[in-house]
Write an enzyme that holds these catalytic residues in place. Sequence first.
Site, mmCIF file in Angstrom:
data_model
loop_
_atom_site.group_PDB
_atom_site.id
_atom_site.type_symbol
_atom_site.label_atom_id
_atom_site.label_comp_id
_atom_site.label_asym_id
_atom_site.label_seq_id
_atom_site.Cartn_x
_atom_site.Cartn_y
_atom_site.Cartn_z
ATOM 1 N N ASN A 171 45.115 40.283 42.139
ATOM 2 C CA ASN A 171 46.260 41.033 41.950
ATOM 3 C C ASN A 171 47.163 41.884 42.885
ATOM 4 O O ASN A 171 47.615 42.597 42.375
ATOM 5 C CB ASN A 171 46.213 41.785 40.534
ATOM 6 C CG ASN A 171 46.350 40.971 39.138
ATOM 7 O OD1 ASN A 171 46.911 39.932 39.197
ATOM 8 N ND2 ASN A 171 45.332 41.043 38.293
ATOM 9 N N THR A 215 40.233 35.641 29.778
ATOM 10 C CA THR A 215 41.409 35.472 28.945
ATOM 11 C C THR A 215 41.691 34.128 28.908
ATOM 12 O O THR A 215 41.555 33.220 29.800
ATOM 13 C CB THR A 215 42.537 36.281 29.916
ATOM 14 O OG1 THR A 215 42.492 37.444 30.083
ATOM 15 C CG2 THR A 215 43.987 36.014 29.440
ATOM 16 N N HIS A 250 38.418 47.737 30.766
ATOM 17 C CA HIS A 250 38.756 46.926 31.905
ATOM 18 C C HIS A 250 39.275 47.652 33.018
ATOM 19 O O HIS A 250 40.312 48.010 33.262
ATOM 20 C CB HIS A 250 39.539 45.929 31.700
ATOM 21 C CG HIS A 250 39.742 44.590 32.432
ATOM 22 N ND1 HIS A 250 39.151 44.724 33.765
ATOM 23 C CD2 HIS A 250 40.384 43.481 32.608
ATOM 24 C CE1 HIS A 250 39.225 43.596 34.333
ATOM 25 N NE2 HIS A 250 39.963 42.739 33.513
ATOM 26 N N ASN A 253 39.705 44.279 38.629
ATOM 27 C CA ASN A 253 40.676 43.122 38.858
ATOM 28 C C ASN A 253 42.174 43.563 38.851
ATOM 29 O O ASN A 253 42.948 42.628 38.637
ATOM 30 C CB ASN A 253 40.549 42.334 37.829
ATOM 31 C CG ASN A 253 39.074 41.238 37.783
ATOM 32 O OD1 ASN A 253 38.280 41.452 38.824
ATOM 33 N ND2 ASN A 253 38.717 40.534 36.780
ATOM 34 N N TYR A 307 43.876 45.783 37.225
ATOM 35 C CA TYR A 307 44.811 46.282 36.013
ATOM 36 C C TYR A 307 44.808 47.588 35.792
ATOM 37 O O TYR A 307 44.685 48.349 36.877
ATOM 38 C CB TYR A 307 44.403 45.524 34.814
ATOM 39 C CG TYR A 307 44.167 43.971 34.895
ATOM 40 C CD1 TYR A 307 45.592 43.288 34.644
ATOM 41 C CD2 TYR A 307 43.277 43.320 35.155
ATOM 42 C CE1 TYR A 307 45.616 41.907 34.949
ATOM 43 C CE2 TYR A 307 43.407 41.811 35.124
ATOM 44 C CZ TYR A 307 44.529 41.054 35.200
ATOM 45 O OH TYR A 307 44.424 39.926 35.269
HETATM 46 C C1 FMN Z 1 39.990 31.682 32.804
HETATM 47 C C2 FMN Z 1 39.225 32.999 33.250
HETATM 48 C C3 FMN Z 1 39.796 34.127 32.510
HETATM 49 C C4 FMN Z 1 39.325 35.466 32.756
HETATM 50 N N1 FMN Z 1 39.774 36.645 32.472
HETATM 51 C C5 FMN Z 1 39.254 37.793 32.428
HETATM 52 C C6 FMN Z 1 39.500 39.053 31.720
HETATM 53 O O1 FMN Z 1 40.243 38.928 30.674
HETATM 54 N N2 FMN Z 1 38.848 39.920 32.069
HETATM 55 C C7 FMN Z 1 38.090 40.304 32.914
HETATM 56 O O2 FMN Z 1 37.587 41.240 33.252
HETATM 57 N N3 FMN Z 1 37.831 39.117 33.814
HETATM 58 C C8 FMN Z 1 38.338 38.040 33.431
HETATM 59 N N4 FMN Z 1 37.851 36.761 34.180
HETATM 60 C C9 FMN Z 1 36.993 36.833 35.350
HETATM 61 C C10 FMN Z 1 35.441 36.633 34.709
HETATM 62 O O3 FMN Z 1 34.851 37.628 33.923
HETATM 63 C C11 FMN Z 1 34.301 36.557 35.948
HETATM 64 O O4 FMN Z 1 34.304 37.748 36.636
HETATM 65 C C12 FMN Z 1 34.608 35.608 36.792
HETATM 66 O O5 FMN Z 1 34.850 34.286 36.180
HETATM 67 C C13 FMN Z 1 33.577 35.349 37.924
HETATM 68 O O6 FMN Z 1 32.318 34.995 37.147
HETATM 69 P P1 FMN Z 1 31.757 33.399 37.071
HETATM 70 O O7 FMN Z 1 31.383 33.215 38.733
HETATM 71 O O8 FMN Z 1 30.502 33.594 36.295
HETATM 72 O O9 FMN Z 1 32.695 32.653 36.698
HETATM 73 C C14 FMN Z 1 38.498 35.594 33.975
HETATM 74 C C15 FMN Z 1 38.035 34.561 34.810
HETATM 75 C C16 FMN Z 1 38.274 33.351 34.248
HETATM 76 C C17 FMN Z 1 37.833 32.118 34.938
#
Ligand code: FMN
Length: 359
Positions: free
Chosen positions: A236, A27, A176, A179, A181
């Site tokens: 959440n 997001t 989704h 997390n 939702y």
């Molecule tokens: C800015 C931001 C926005 C995110 N928005 C979503 C989202 O819209 N949907 C989702 O499933 N996960 C979302 N996540 C989680 C990421 O998809 C991912 O699971 C998380 O960053 C861990 O992976 P990484 O260690 O590679 O960053 C978001 C993470 C970040 C940092």
Amino acid sequence: MSETINLFTPLKGKLNLKNRIVMAPMTRCRAIGNLANPLIATYYAQRSTAGLIITEGVAPSPNGLGYARIPGIFSPEQTESWKTVTQAVHAAGGQLFMQLMHTGRVGHSANLPAGAQLLAPSAINADSPMWTDTQGMQTTETPKAMTADEIKATIEEFAQAAANAIEAGFDGVELHGANGYLLEQFLNAGTNQRTDEYGGSIENRARFVIETARAVVERIGADKTAIRLSPYNTFNNMPAYDDTAALYDYLATELNKLELAYLHLIDYASRATEEGRALLQSIRTSFKPALILNAGYTKERGNLALANNEADLISFGTPFIANPDLLHRLANDIELAQPDTNTFYTADAAGFTDYPAAV
Ligand SMILES: Cc1cc2nc3c(=O)[nH]c(=O)nc-3n(C[C@H](O)[C@H](O)[C@H](O)COP(=O)(O)O)c2cc1C
């Protein structure tokens, strides 16, 4: 001996990808008026060397627009707005799935359009801080417990949103279910206290997710339908509950029957316990289509997980924010740029499309 699979090995099968590096959904709150726009198209096109891009969470319903400036895919105008994005990514040689995110109880009425409402399995407040553009920082409000008719209508909204995404040119959709939702709010015994067939037993709590997935499969096809899950998630304000492993075991077995394109697992909470690690192994066995693992992966950890056959694909989230050319950097062991967390959710190009590729 077959060649060792790594992040740069193409994936063949129902899902054909040029490499095994997936951009995780994030997001970014640049969707002014809940529409996609040329800035968003540029952002994803810049990252289209990924084997697969999964978009930020996109609301399938006005009721799912819990956050400020997140996009939707329920109106014709929204559907039209996404065509620029799919064209830009396809023109750059990428593939992309849209993540359908219904925020459920995670929201505030100031973020919702007129006539929309916060809906959840039960009327239990997430009690989380929530940014609104009109009233500043607020706390989430108590959602309305969904009626049987609202459950049916919401499932239909997901199916229609999936059809809209395909019309807009997406290669598929990811539900989704992670997390905290709406979908996970049904799975969790703490947030789902219903006494009808959508609450109580494992089968009942999984029913909404399975019915939603089945409705989407029937509308757009199993090869275009995927799901994201996060066992043991607490983000959440999701409470811990006793039968997590049994619930996700059941869910993975049922989702396997739908022959989805892939299952995207956020694994860090599972990896923290023996029970969770056993669950990951059991899901890997019971769910036959492609499995994506996520959270905190590096090139080394990703290659190891693929070589050990723990997954078929690895997704990267934050590394893609400041490294539009993440593939090139990983392939050539170029140091990764660090993202500015202050611009994760701001409204414009700064911290979004202005991260340079490595020279
Ligand atoms: C800015 C931001 C926005 C995110 N928005 C979503 C989202 O819209 N949907 C989702 O499933 N996960 C979302 N996540 C989680 C990421 O998809 C991912 O699971 C998380 O960053 C861990 O992976 P990484 O260690 O590679 O960053 C978001 C993470 C970040 C940092």
